[in-house]
Design a protein around this motif. Structure first.
Motif, PDB file in Angstrom:
ATOM      1  N   THR A 188      77.570  81.347  64.880  1.00  0.00           N
ATOM      2  CA  THR A 188      78.328  81.410  63.634  1.00  0.00           C
ATOM      3  C   THR A 188      78.424  82.869  63.210  1.00  0.00           C
ATOM      4  OG1 THR A 188      76.422  81.267  62.128  1.00  0.00           O
ATOM      5  CG2 THR A 188      77.358  79.173  62.929  1.00  0.00           C
ATOM      6  N   TYR A 244      69.729  84.311  66.174  1.00  0.00           N
ATOM      7  CA  TYR A 244      70.116  83.046  65.564  1.00  0.00           C
ATOM      8  C   TYR A 244      68.987  82.026  65.631  1.00  0.00           C
ATOM      9  CZ  TYR A 244      74.950  84.635  66.377  1.00  0.00           C
ATOM     10  OH  TYR A 244      76.123  85.340  66.402  1.00  0.00           O
ATOM     11  N   ASP A 245      69.026  81.062  64.705  1.00  0.00           N
ATOM     12  CA  ASP A 245      68.274  79.834  64.885  1.00  0.00           C
ATOM     13  C   ASP A 245      69.290  78.755  65.250  1.00  0.00           C
ATOM     14  OD1 ASP A 245      69.498  79.048  62.501  1.00  0.00           O
ATOM     15  OD2 ASP A 245      67.664  79.084  61.328  1.00  0.00           O
ATOM     16  N   GLU A 246      68.837  77.514  65.412  1.00  0.00           N
ATOM     17  CA  GLU A 246      69.752  76.472  65.891  1.00  0.00           C
ATOM     18  C   GLU A 246      70.908  76.216  64.923  1.00  0.00           C
ATOM     19  OE1 GLU A 246      69.651  72.036  67.909  1.00  0.00           O
ATOM     20  OE2 GLU A 246      67.903  72.726  66.797  1.00  0.00           O
ATOM     21  N   THR A 247      70.641  76.313  63.623  1.00  0.00           N
ATOM     22  CA  THR A 247      71.701  75.999  62.651  1.00  0.00           C
ATOM     23  C   THR A 247      72.740  77.102  62.516  1.00  0.00           C
ATOM     24  OG1 THR A 247      70.398  76.856  60.796  1.00  0.00           O
ATOM     25  CG2 THR A 247      70.179  74.502  61.310  1.00  0.00           C
ATOM     26  N   THR A 248      72.391  78.329  62.899  1.00  0.00           N
ATOM     27  CA  THR A 248      73.340  79.443  62.753  1.00  0.00           C
ATOM     28  C   THR A 248      73.926  79.905  64.079  1.00  0.00           C
ATOM     29  OG1 THR A 248      71.568  81.099  62.887  1.00  0.00           O
ATOM     30  CG2 THR A 248      72.175  80.303  60.682  1.00  0.00           C
ATOM     31  N   TRP A 297      73.377  76.662  72.921  1.00  0.00           N
ATOM     32  CA  TRP A 297      72.052  76.777  72.298  1.00  0.00           C
ATOM     33  C   TRP A 297      70.937  76.376  73.264  1.00  0.00           C
ATOM     34  CZ3 TRP A 297      69.153  78.987  68.893  1.00  0.00           C
ATOM     35  CH2 TRP A 297      67.926  78.435  68.549  1.00  0.00           C
TER      36      TRP A 297
END
Length: 139
Positions: free
Chosen positions: A53, A46-50, A121
């Motif tokens: 999710t 993941y990156d921070e936005t995903t 995160w």
């Protein structure tokens, strides 16, 4: 004429060599403590936005051999990422929970910070540039 041919040959070799260099990284993840050999271990990058999710940047699935699961994420651009993994014992491709909401399958996150509650995160993130990175996650 020979000089001109040599020049073109060296230029072609140089272009081919530079095209093979990558500005992307490889992340190899190992889980050394899988209990049991049933099911698979599922990994998500993941990156921070995903983060956390249903739409990770990359997913991988690993067989379990002698209590160890290992995968490689390839073509990862430089940046900040987090990895989660679960031991999907029943191969239903998701984390299972009991009636009170507690997970019934083992899980882990990058940096191995296992506090109570879902992964966070700020605890899971790590940075990578263009080198190869090896990470160990404990369930």
């Amino acid at each position: 004429m020979k000089t001109l041919l040599l020049f073109f040959a060296l230029t072609l070799i140089n272009l081919t060599t530079n095209a093979q260099k990558s500005d992307k990284a490889t992340i190899t993840v190992t889980v050394p403590n899988v209990s049991g050999s049933d099911g698979h271990v599922l990994f998500s990058l993941y990156d921070e936005t995903t983060f956390m999710t249903p739409s990770p940047i990359q997913r991988r699935k690993s067989e379990i051999t002698n209590g160890i699961a290992k995968i490689t994420f390839t073509n990862v651009p430089a940046g900040v990422y987090g990895i989660t993994c679960i031991h999907d014992r029943n191969d239903n491709k998701r984390m299972d929970f009991d009636v009170n909401g507690m997970p019934t399958e083992s899980y882990g996150v990058s940096n191995n910070n296992m506090s109570y509650g879902p992964p966070v995160w700020s605890d899971a993130k790590f940075e990578i540039s263009t080198e190869e990175l090896a990470i160990e996650i404990r369930l």
